[in-house]
Design an enzyme around this catalytic site. Structure first.
Site: not given
Ligand code: ZN
Length: 201
Positions: A30, A113, A146
Site C-alpha cells: 500500500d 486488494k 495492512c
C-alpha cells in the site's frame, strides 16, 4: 482507557538476514499516494521516510532476481470501509496510485486488494506458490493495519516473514512496536533493523 502506560515486551531485532533469492519475494504494501504523500486522504506522516529504504531494497532485490509484489488498496463506490476511514484509495484516482518513486517495473506483480489482508480475495497466495516463494520480505504501510494483516496471513500459510524496521510506518510508536512484537513473537517472523541488512544470495 486513557493514560495507560505499557512497556513493550522485548522482541529480537537482528542486523542481518540472508535469504535465498529464488525462493524469496518482496511484498510492498500500500505505498500509495493517499497513505504516503502530502494531500493524501489517509496520510501516515512517517511513511515518506520509508520510501528511500524501500527503493534501495527493491533495487537490490530486482538485481538479485527476487520477485517483487505490490499490494494496492483498492476501493469502489460505496465500499463499507469508507464508513470507517472515509474515502481513500478509490480505484483510478491519484491517491490510489503507487508513489512515483516506487512505481512498479515490468515483471513486478501488483495485487489489488479490497481489505487489509493482501491475501484476502486476491491471487497472492497462488502467485507466491507458482513461483516457489517461501520467504516474504514485507514493507510498506500502515504497519498495524495492512502490513500486519498481510504478514499474519503469510505466516498462517507458512511463509517465513521478514520485516525491516525502516521499511514500515505507522501512525504511532505503539502501533509500530505492537506490530513488530506480534510478528516476532506470534508469527515467528524475523525483524531486521534495516533494509540494508536483508541480503539476497
Ligand atoms: Zn482501504
Amino acid at each position: 482507557m486513557a493514560g495507560v502506560t505499557v512497556e513493550v515486551p522485548e522482541y529480537e531485532v537482528v542486523d542481518r538476514v540472508e535469504l535465498p533469492a529464488r525462493r524469496t519475494a518482496v511484498i510492498v504494501v500500500d505505498m500509495q499516494n493517499d497513505f504516503v504523500k502530502e494531500g493524501g486522504k489517509l496520510r501516515v506522516p512517517t511513511a515518506e521516510a520509508t520510501v528511500e529504504p524501500i527503493r534501495r531494497l527493491l533495487e537490490r532485490a530486482r538485481r538479485a532476481g527476487v520477485r517483487v509484489f505490490y499490494t494496492q488498496d483498492t476501493h469502489y463506490d460505496g465500499d463499507p470501509e469508507f464508513e470507517i476511514w472515509g474515502e481513500h484509495a478509490r480505484h483510478g484516482t491519484w491517491g490510489w496510485e503507487i508513489v512515483e518513486e516506487l512505481k512498479p517495473r515490468p515483471g513486478d506483480i501488483v495485487v489489488q486488494k479490497t481489505r487489509y489482508d493482501g491475501f484476502y480475495g486476491t491471487p497472492l497466495d497462488d502467485l507466491l506458490r507458482v513461483y516457489g516463494v517461501e520467504y516474504t520480505v514485507i514493507v510498506g504501510t500502515v504497519a498495524n493495519i495492512c502490513v500486519l494483516h498481510t504478514a499474519a496471513s503469510a505466516a498462517l500459510r507458512w511463509y517465513k516473514v521478514v520485516i525491516p524496521v525502516d521499511g514500515v510506518s505507522a501512525l504511532t510508536d505503539f502501533d509500530l512496536h505492537a506490530t513488530l512484537r506480534q510478528v516476532s513473537w506470534l508469527y515467528k517472523g524475523v525483524i531486521v533493523r534495516s533494509v540494508d541488512g536483508v541480503v539476497f544470495r
